[in-house]
Design a protein around this motif. Structure first.
Motif, PDB file in Angstrom:
ATOM      1  N   LEU A 166      13.392  -4.518   3.345  1.00 40.25           N
ATOM      2  CA  LEU A 166      12.953  -3.443   2.468  1.00 40.25           C
ATOM      3  C   LEU A 166      12.820  -2.149   3.250  1.00 40.25           C
ATOM      4  N   PRO A 167      13.882  -1.378   3.365  1.00 45.37           N
ATOM      5  CA  PRO A 167      13.732  -0.068   4.014  1.00 45.37           C
ATOM      6  C   PRO A 167      12.890   0.840   3.147  1.00 45.37           C
ATOM      7  N   ASP A 168      12.247   1.807   3.762  1.00 46.32           N
ATOM      8  CA  ASP A 168      11.428   2.747   3.001  1.00 46.32           C
ATOM      9  C   ASP A 168      12.286   3.538   2.024  1.00 46.32           C
ATOM     10  N   ILE A 169      11.757   3.742   0.814  1.00 49.21           N
ATOM     11  CA  ILE A 169      12.432   4.535  -0.210  1.00 49.21           C
ATOM     12  C   ILE A 169      11.823   5.936  -0.209  1.00 49.21           C
ATOM     13  N   PHE A 170      12.660   6.931  -0.109  1.00 48.20           N
ATOM     14  CA  PHE A 170      12.203   8.315  -0.101  1.00 48.20           C
ATOM     15  C   PHE A 170      12.630   8.979  -1.408  1.00 48.20           C
ATOM     16  N   LYS A 189       0.825  -1.200   0.000  1.00 51.53           N
ATOM     17  CA  LYS A 189       0.000   0.000   0.000  1.00 51.53           C
ATOM     18  C   LYS A 189       0.861   1.253   0.000  1.00 51.53           C
ATOM     19  N   ARG A 190       1.886   1.270   0.848  1.00 52.63           N
ATOM     20  CA  ARG A 190       2.719   2.473   0.953  1.00 52.63           C
ATOM     21  C   ARG A 190       3.448   2.750  -0.358  1.00 52.63           C
ATOM     22  N   ASP A 191       4.097   1.716  -0.925  1.00 56.74           N
ATOM     23  CA  ASP A 191       4.889   1.931  -2.133  1.00 56.74           C
ATOM     24  C   ASP A 191       4.007   2.350  -3.311  1.00 56.74           C
ATOM     25  N   THR A 192       2.840   1.720  -3.425  1.00 65.16           N
ATOM     26  CA  THR A 192       1.922   2.103  -4.505  1.00 65.16           C
ATOM     27  C   THR A 192       1.471   3.546  -4.347  1.00 65.16           C
ATOM     28  N   HIS A 193       1.192   3.930  -3.103  1.00 64.03           N
ATOM     29  CA  HIS A 193       0.776   5.314  -2.846  1.00 64.03           C
ATOM     30  C   HIS A 193       1.890   6.299  -3.181  1.00 64.03           C
ATOM     31  N   LYS A 194       3.112   6.015  -2.747  1.00 57.65           N
ATOM     32  CA  LYS A 194       4.224   6.932  -2.984  1.00 57.65           C
ATOM     33  C   LYS A 194       4.510   7.066  -4.472  1.00 57.65           C
ATOM     34  N   LEU A 195       4.379   5.969  -5.213  1.00 55.00           N
ATOM     35  CA  LEU A 195       4.606   6.020  -6.660  1.00 55.00           C
ATOM     36  C   LEU A 195       3.548   6.884  -7.334  1.00 55.00           C
ATOM     37  N   ALA A 196       2.283   6.635  -7.040  1.00 54.31           N
ATOM     38  CA  ALA A 196       1.206   7.418  -7.657  1.00 54.31           C
ATOM     39  C   ALA A 196       1.311   8.883  -7.258  1.00 54.31           C
ATOM     40  N   GLU A 197       1.657   9.122  -6.007  1.00 52.91           N
ATOM     41  CA  GLU A 197       1.750  10.496  -5.526  1.00 52.91           C
ATOM     42  C   GLU A 197       2.852  11.257  -6.264  1.00 52.91           C
ATOM     43  N   ALA A 200      16.732   8.226  -9.531  1.00 52.79           N
ATOM     44  CA  ALA A 200      17.005   6.791  -9.374  1.00 52.79           C
ATOM     45  C   ALA A 200      16.117   6.181  -8.302  1.00 52.79           C
ATOM     46  N   GLU A 201      15.796   6.965  -7.273  1.00 53.72           N
ATOM     47  CA  GLU A 201      14.947   6.445  -6.201  1.00 53.72           C
ATOM     48  C   GLU A 201      13.553   6.069  -6.720  1.00 53.72           C
ATOM     49  N   LEU A 202      13.073   6.840  -7.704  1.00 49.99           N
ATOM     50  CA  LEU A 202      11.772   6.509  -8.276  1.00 49.99           C
ATOM     51  C   LEU A 202      11.839   5.183  -9.026  1.00 49.99           C
ATOM     52  N   MET A 203      12.939   4.948  -9.744  1.00 49.09           N
ATOM     53  CA  MET A 203      13.089   3.679 -10.453  1.00 49.09           C
ATOM     54  C   MET A 203      13.168   2.520  -9.461  1.00 49.09           C
ATOM     55  N   GLN A 204      13.842   2.736  -8.327  1.00 43.85           N
ATOM     56  CA  GLN A 204      13.891   1.692  -7.294  1.00 43.85           C
ATOM     57  C   GLN A 204      12.499   1.408  -6.755  1.00 43.85           C
ATOM     58  N   LEU A 205      11.737   2.459  -6.530  1.00 40.33           N
ATOM     59  CA  LEU A 205      10.381   2.291  -6.018  1.00 40.33           C
ATOM     60  C   LEU A 205       9.510   1.572  -7.041  1.00 40.33           C
ATOM     61  N   LEU A 206       9.678   1.932  -8.306  1.00 46.94           N
ATOM     62  CA  LEU A 206       8.918   1.293  -9.375  1.00 46.94           C
ATOM     63  C   LEU A 206       9.260  -0.197  -9.466  1.00 46.94           C
ATOM     64  N   ASP A 207      10.544  -0.508  -9.395  1.00 48.86           N
ATOM     65  CA  ASP A 207      10.964  -1.909  -9.435  1.00 48.86           C
ATOM     66  C   ASP A 207      10.375  -2.686  -8.258  1.00 48.86           C
ATOM     67  N   ARG A 208      10.394  -2.061  -7.086  1.00 51.51           N
ATOM     68  CA  ARG A 208       9.863  -2.766  -5.918  1.00 51.51           C
ATOM     69  C   ARG A 208       8.365  -3.000  -6.059  1.00 51.51           C
ATOM     70  N   CYS A 209       7.638  -2.012  -6.575  1.00 51.87           N
ATOM     71  CA  CYS A 209       6.199  -2.197  -6.761  1.00 51.87           C
ATOM     72  C   CYS A 209       5.918  -3.374  -7.685  1.00 51.87           C
ATOM     73  N   ILE A 210       6.729  -3.527  -8.759  1.00 47.79           N
ATOM     74  CA  ILE A 210       6.546  -4.652  -9.679  1.00 47.79           C
ATOM     75  C   ILE A 210       6.901  -5.954  -8.975  1.00 47.79           C
ATOM     76  N   ARG A 211       8.004  -5.954  -8.225  1.00 48.67           N
ATOM     77  CA  ARG A 211       8.410  -7.158  -7.501  1.00 48.67           C
ATOM     78  C   ARG A 211       7.328  -7.625  -6.523  1.00 48.67           C
ATOM     79  N   LEU A 212       6.804  -6.683  -5.758  1.00 48.55           N
ATOM     80  CA  LEU A 212       5.801  -7.046  -4.769  1.00 48.55           C
ATOM     81  C   LEU A 212       4.563  -7.638  -5.428  1.00 48.55           C
TER      82      LEU A 212
END
Length: 920
Positions: free
Chosen positions: A240-244, A13-21, A145-157
């Motif tokens: 998985l530490p939080d990605i900012f 939920k958090r990662d999806t929200h941060k990506l969309a935001e 780069a942090e956004l790409m990491q977040l995007l990759d994690r969202c796909i992985r999850l």
């Protein structure tokens, strides 16, 4: 539960929200129109979670009361349905700010005015993600780069929620899932842009639009880079530490930082959130089964396994309640419908085509050879949905549903359940649940009225008792089920855990009941032994009202030795004209374990009060220390007392001696006076008498005053033993206070516990290297799941690992019998007094100790005479007590006491009695 406890569901939920935001904020900041987004009718916090209204907060507090649980659940649903009106009413309290943003209406050109409210939240539909991505690339917006990491994690999850159904997943496995392909599309756009540092010239003409799909090459490269074959242990939420992600760049047009954006939850998005929750649940299931297997082979005890399991179920409740509030309403509040949609999605993913059906087939009608359907049924717990649904049909208010033995067959605990075929395994599960359901149904009713309340049920008011069985999460949820007749996802999970524990332990499942009865019996035996060993009149140190509390606790313990609750359940059925034998306690070791934990916590609290009131344990510890450093002659060995070593280890030397461990008899005297509650002036005088050392100022001032008055007692009074455990306080409120209270954690407590565990582990490793029994201790203190990051976040599995390790380490604190230790010390002090009685009577008089409750003072007299005689010999006779050319000035009183201690421990063989009892 605490916010730093993060499940895969919450991480998703958090990662999806941060990506969309970030996507929405970057687009708006660079001129994108708000026209494509709709306004949410709910308020959200910074992590995209729905904020509760004032009424919702109030209702959340009421959930602590079990008798109102069903009504509050209905209330929560009503609040959700009317959340828009409640939210609008809340927002009327603050001013609204409106403005206009100029931007493209569709990202391709053309400007239009869009009115926005900065105190509103906007929903971002997933089909907008590729459009926004292409819009940002067209405007050369920096993609961090942090956004790409977040995007990759969202796909992985997302992929990890499906990977357990495929032995060798590849790109084609996931192309049918819109919730994965839309993110893959965004990643392709950003990856090509970042690779060329410009917008891709060879991108397909339709990329970024609703029906866009990445090319085969893009899919292949993406999944190769994401390493989907990686193990869960490497990509689990504990690692998985939080990605900012940095704030988006671009020309700001208005107060965009005040805008809020959340992903719009369409049905497919909600389904993948459900799958994320099931991933959490199955990971917890695996951990619980491993936990009870460790109990089965003797690595951990019943309390550790039970309390850790019960906490795991509590942790799942938070995510479950969020699902009930945010996901189930989208499926008409129909759990079978929701599971049916998830079932169809999984079937489509595995077989490549949808399975159309009118409702879910009965699990009994499935074939063991149909591995696809049986695997999905197992994953979604659909057989339990159907079993519990059948049970709800037989619940009639005011009547007890009784199962006729053998109706569905015979339950065989000797089977190898984990290797049984699907149909046979669920047939056994059906029998097990059917035979147990009546027990749980009746268990919920015990303790609600004064007439049939157990002695252990705490009184809430004059007429109501809380149900002590509600410390057990399964009993609590089964009570809700029996009252509402509604099958919840949570009761399905809890029943599955009950089945798992039985399947894991097999025919040894009744060990829990035996441990509960034996533990209660041992506590009763020790409490009754007090009356034979303690002085007849203890009123000077132990108020008679306290003894009434002891009698009540003995009654509570006896109810578990005789299994009064079991008798009450069986009698209730017999009164209805049925022959009935309850099997609940012998089949639910977790229930037995949490009840034993409750008894142990109460016993420990009472035992420390008794030991501190009499002061026997502390006095004996001070005598032993003096014997070891000043009471042993050269030809003798110092007495060793293993049980006292445990006391020193549990409480620390600072706790027992009021500071550092005494090095000589002078230190022992001052330490004893401090712990006995003597004032600073008395301690100072005892330290300086018969010495030439200058008096400290506070004593010199008293000496100079003619009418000086010295209060012999300190304001804080005598000191006692205190419990220093970190785990026990986390559970005390729930297991001893209010049975329906939740377990609360705080980060500082967990971090301190982790530090202590690591310290003990290092000490065990050093002990093992020295060749002692450290190997066993090293295994005991090992943390099975370590965090590999420094962010203040624990996954459920990581937290359970810490709790298991901490409980295993602190089991000694809960199981150590301080009352038995008190009686052991009382017997020793009597022997010490007997050996020195003639001497002190001749010196002080027969009233130097007025009664046996003052036995600990014999240690003070011995230490005082030993210290003062040594100083007198040094001052008057010039005999050196320490250093070069020192002479032996050991006190005969202390030497005699040392021999008494050594002989007592050797004769009674009680020096390791408590340690041996805990090893059993």
């Amino acid at each position: 539960m605490s916010t730093f406890i993060r499940s895969k569901y919450q991480q998703y939920k958090r990662d999806t929200h941060k990506l969309a935001e970030w996507l929405a904020r970057a687009a708006i900041q660079n001129g994108y129109s708000l026209g494509g987004f709709s306004e949410a009718d709910q308020s959200f916090d910074d992590d995209g979670n729905q904020k509760r209204t004032a009424n919702q907060v109030k209702n959340a507090k009421k959930k602590a009361k079990a008798k109102a649980k069903a009504q509050k659940q209905a209330q929560a649903q009503a609040l959700y349905e009317n959340s828009a009106a409640a939210n609008d009413q809340d927002q009327d309290d603050g001013p609204k700010t409106e403005g206009t943003l100029m931007g493209a209406s569709n990202g391709a050109g053309g400007s239009s005015a869009s009115t926005y409210s900065t105190n509103k939240t906007y929903l971002i539909p997933s089909n907008q993600y590729p459009i926004i991505a292409q819009y940002l690339v067209d405007r050369s917006v920096r993609i961090p780069a942090e956004l790409m990491q977040l995007l990759d994690r969202c796909i992985r999850l997302r992929c990890s929620c499906l990977r357990r159904f495929f032995e060798n997943p590849d790109a084609s496995t996931f192309t049918h899932a819109h919730f994965i392909s839309v993110l893959a599309n965004v990643r392709t756009i950003f990856s090509e842009y970042r690779a060329g540092h410009q917008k891709p010239s060879s991108a397909p003409s339709n990329i970024g639009h609703d029906n866009a799909e990445p090319t085969d090459a893009a899919w292949t490269n993406m999944f190769a880079e994401l390493a989907l074959e990686a193990d869960d242990d490497d990509n689990g939420p504990e690692n998985l530490p939080d990605i900012f992600v940095p704030e988006p760049s671009g020309p700001a047009r208005g107060p965009t930082p005040q805008l809020k954006f959340v992903p719009q939850p369409d049905r497919e998005e909600l389904v993948i959130r459900m799958l994320a929750f099931f991933e959490d649940m199955h990971n917890v299931r695996d951990e619980i089964q491993a936990l009870w297997n460790r109990y089965k082979i003797g690595e951990i005890d019943l309390i550790t396994a039970s309390v850790t399991t019960n906490t795991a179920l509590e942790l799942l409740r938070a995510s479950h309640d969020d699902i009930m509030r945010t996901i189930l309403p989208a499926f008409d509040n129909n759990l079978p419908m929701l599971l049916g949609v998830v079932y169809n999605l999984l079937y489509t993913m595995i077989r490549g085509t949808g399975y159309h059906m009118d409702g879910l087939p009965l699990f009994k009608h499935l074939s063991d050879s149909d591995v696809t359907r049986t695997a999905i049924f197992d994953h979604l717990l659909i057989p339990l949905l159907q079993i519990l649904g059948g049970m709800s049909d037989v619940i009639v208010d005011g009547r007890v549903p009784v199962y006729r033995p053998g109706h569905f067959g015979t339950y065989d605990p000797c089977l190898d359940f984990h290797n049984l075929p699907f149909t046979r395994r669920w047939d056994q599960s059906l029998i097990l649940m059917s035979e147990t359901f009546t027990d749980y149904f009746l268990l919920a009713a015990i303790g609600e009225r004064r007439g049939d309340a157990l002695p252990s049920a705490p009184i809430i008011d004059d007429d109501t008792h809380t149900n002590i069985f509600f410390i057990d999460e399964i009993a609590l949820e089964m009570n809700r089920f029996s009252r509402t007749k509604e099958v919840s996802l949570l009761v399905m999970i809890y029943c599955q855990i009950f089945i798992d524990v039985n399947f894991t332990l097999g025919k040894s499942v009744d060990r829990g009941l035996k441990a509960l009865k034996q533990g209660a019996s041992d506590m009763i035996s020790t409490l009754k032994r007090r009356r034979q060993i303690e002085p007849a009149d203890t009123s000077s140190v132990w108020h008679p009202n306290n003894e009434r509390s002891v009698s009540q606790f003995i009654s509570e313990l006896e109810s578990w030795v005789t299994m009064a609750p079991l008798t009450l359940i069986e009698q209730t059925i017999r009164n209805k004209g049925y022959s009935f034998r309850s099997k609940l306690f012998e089949r639910d070791p977790k229930l037995c374990g949490v009840l034993l934990f409750r008894l142990r916590l109460k016993y420990q609290h009472l035992a420390l009060e008794i030991a501190n009131a009499f002061g026997t344990v502390l006095a004996s510890a001070h005598l032993l220390a003096a014997c070891q450093h000043s009471g042993t002659l050269p030809e003798e060995t110092a007495p060793h007392w293993e049980d006292m070593d445990v006391v020193l280890d549990l409480h620390g030397k600072d706790d027992v001696f009021g500071g550092k461990y005494p090095k000589n008899v002078d230190d022992s005297l001052v330490s004893f006076l401090h712990m006995a509650g003597y004032s600073k002036e008395v301690q100072g005088a005892a330290k300086h008498v018969f010495t030439d050392s200058p008096l400290p100022k506070y004593l010199q001032d008293l000496k100079d005053k003619k009418n000086r008055k010295i209060d012999a007692r300190s304001k804080s009074g005598p000191k006692g033993l205190t419990d220093h455990s970190q785990i026990v306080p986390l559970f005390f409120g729930k297991y001893v206070g209010d049975p329906v209270a939740g377990t609360t954690f705080n980060l500082n407590a967990l971090e301190t516990l982790l530090s202590d565990i690591r310290r003990d582990q290092e000490r065990a490793e050093r002990t093992a290297a020295a060749g002692s029994r450290g190997d066993r201790r090293k295994e005991r203190y090992e943390i099975r799941r370590e965090r590999k990051h420094r962010s203040p976040k624990f996954s459920i599995l990581q937290l359970l690992s810490v709790l298991e390790t901490g409980l295993a380490a602190e089991t000694t604190s809960v199981r150590f019998d301080y009352i038995s230790m008190h009686l052991q010390c009382l017997g020793l002090l009597r022997q010490v007094k007997l050996s020195a009685d003639d001497y002190f009577v001749s010196k002080i008089g027969s009233k130097y100790i007025e009664n046996h409750c003052q036995l600990p003072f014999i240690v003070g007299y011995i230490l005082q005479y030993a210290a003062f005689s040594g100083r007198a010999a040094e001052r008057v006779l010039g005999i050196k007590r320490e250093g070069r050319n020192a002479m032996d000035t050991r006190s005969k009183r202390l030497v005699d006491a040392t021999r008494v201690v050594r002989d007592f421990l050797a004769r009674t063989r009680e020096g390791s009695a408590e340690v041996d009892r805990m090893r059993m």
